[in-house]
Write an enzyme that holds these catalytic residues in place. Structure first.
Site, short mmCIF file in Angstrom:
data_model
loop_
_atom_site.label_atom_id
_atom_site.label_comp_id
_atom_site.label_asym_id
_atom_site.label_seq_id
_atom_site.Cartn_x
_atom_site.Cartn_y
_atom_site.Cartn_z
CE LYS A 77 -4.27 -1.56 0.47
NZ LYS A 77 -5.72 -0.67 -0.37
CB SER A 331 -0.89 -8.32 -0.68
OG SER A 331 -1.40 -8.83 -0.64
#
Length: 430
Positions: A77, A331
């Protein structure tokens, strides 16, 4: 399990042909992705790319793990957040930035804002996990707790933006966010230039859109195709319904351990990109994800959050077909240790390495010792016992026993059960 194949998609036998490599995609172009990478060069780590022998043997092709769980702030992110914030002008920076998040986006925005000398305010639900709350504060954000769910926190964030003029940083539906996430796709091709398949998680779609677009545009320069597979949790598979409908559709999500990708409605821009750039979207169950986390811990020595492990789950459940090097995106790795303990237990149970059975035993001395000896003779281990005389389902002359046993897998578990049956017991698997 569900899969949705992009119309006109695919590169493997039994699937349709992909869109032409030169076709234009919505959103950022390749020059934008390259500029974002230059912007992030001193901030974002080039995360490791690890080869997995275990998963390679399972898939029948080389499998690589792109370890964004080892990224700064513990997830990808930071890429999109920093890229967007770095583009703000002096006036916008002076007013600060605002986000609503219960997890990785909060930490990415907080870290990026602090690095760029901006104030950040993050609105989070009251019940947010303590490690995520503390990490967001440690990265320099002012945290405001509002409501019991994300929607309440989001409404409070929007009200704050309207009142202060601060810039709202969305989690996925913004070209600058997608542009930053797409730098991960460029790294993948640098590290595995002969990759033929890339498997990536999908929540709101910012990561998958950026990675797929950057990879397709870069590969087009070489005149080749790379197959892109997106993976969602089956309890929050908004892209499956949306792709079938041809437009973003709101679904009712159900609780899932992969809360980081539990998004009820795709972002408009990510959807437009994924519709054209992702070949197929598949879904995996919570048990599939829990098993994948066990494999990552045991085989790769990697701590990955449930949302970050869905690509591995897709390979393990046979949803990925590949004829060459395959890259899976891990991720993120931000997971509450207490929650991880529960997920590990679920993964062991789903793999039948943790077996819990219930039986009725004659109410006389020595029965527990007999059960323990049977289990021991089968080279299994009893880790927990609940013995009671008060279960209504047993005869008045019997007692009830629940035993938890660790085994080496399904075949070993069945041998333990069969040994108990041969001894005259009727074990019920719980």
């Amino acid at each position: 399990m569900t899969d949705t194949t992009r119309p006109g998609a695919a590169a493997l036998p039994g699937t349709a042909a992909p869109a032409p490599t030169g076709s234009a995609l919505p959103g950022p172009d390749l020059a934008g992705f390259e500029a974002a990478r230059a912007r992030l060069v001193d901030v974002v780590q080039v995360t490791p790319m690890e080869r997995s022998r275990y998963l390679s043997g399972m898939l029948g092709a080389e499998v690589f793990l792109k370890c964004e769980n080892l990224q700064r702030t513990g997830a990808y992110k930071i890429r999109g957040a920093y890229n967007m914030l770095a583009k703000l002008d002096a006036e916008q920076r002076a007013r600060g930035v605002v986000a609503a998040s219960a997890g990785n986006h909060a930490q990415g925005v907080a870290f990026a804002a602090t690095e760029l000398g901006m104030r950040s305010t993050i609105f989070m639900p009251v019940g947010v996990a303590l490690p995520k709350l503390q990490a967001t504060r440690d990265y320099g954000a002012a945290v405001e707790l509002r409501g019991l769910d994300f929607q309440t926190a989001l409404a409070a964030a929007i009200e704050h933006v309207e009142r202060t003029g601060a810039t709202f940083v969305p989690p996925y539906d913004h070209p600058d966010i997608i542009e930053g996430q797409g730098t991960l796709g460029l790294e993948i091709l640098d590290q595995v230039p002969d990759a033929t398949t890339v498997v990536v998680p999908i929540g709101g779609g910012g990561l998958a859109a950026g990675v797929a677009s950057a990879i397709r545009q870069r590969a087009a320069l070489d005149g080749r195709e790379i197959r892109i597979i997106g993976v969602q949790a089956e309890r929050a598979a908004s892209y499956v319904d949306s792709l079938a409908a041809g437009e973003p559709t709101t679904i009712v999500t159900r609780p899932t351990i992969a809360d980081g990708i539990a998004v009820a409605r795709p972002g408009a821009l990510p959807f437009a990109i994924i519709r054209d750039a992702v070949d197929e979207v598949v879904t995996v169950s919570d048990d599939d994800i829990a098993r994948a986390l066990i494999v990552l811990l045991e085989r790769a020595k990697l701590v990955v959050e449930p949302a970050g492990a869905v690509a591995i789950a897709a390979i393990m459940t046979g949803l990925v077909a590949a004829d060459g090097p395959t890259v899976t995106v891990l991720s993120g790795g931000n997971v509450d240790p207490l929650f991880m303990e529960r997920v590990i237990s679920r993964g062991l149970a789903a793999s039948q390495r943790y077996l819990k059975v219930r039986m009725a035993l004659p109410d006389r001395p020595g029965q527990l010792a007999i059960i323990a000896q049977i289990v021991s003779d089968e080279q299994a281990n009893v880790v927990e016992v609940l013995h009671t005389q008060h279960d209504a389902w047993t005869s008045i002359t019997d007692v009830s026993i629940d035993i938890s046993v660790t085994t080496r897998g399904p075949e070993h578990a069945e041998r333990v059960l069969e040994a108990l049956r041969r001894a005259g017991y009727e074990p019920q698997v719980l």
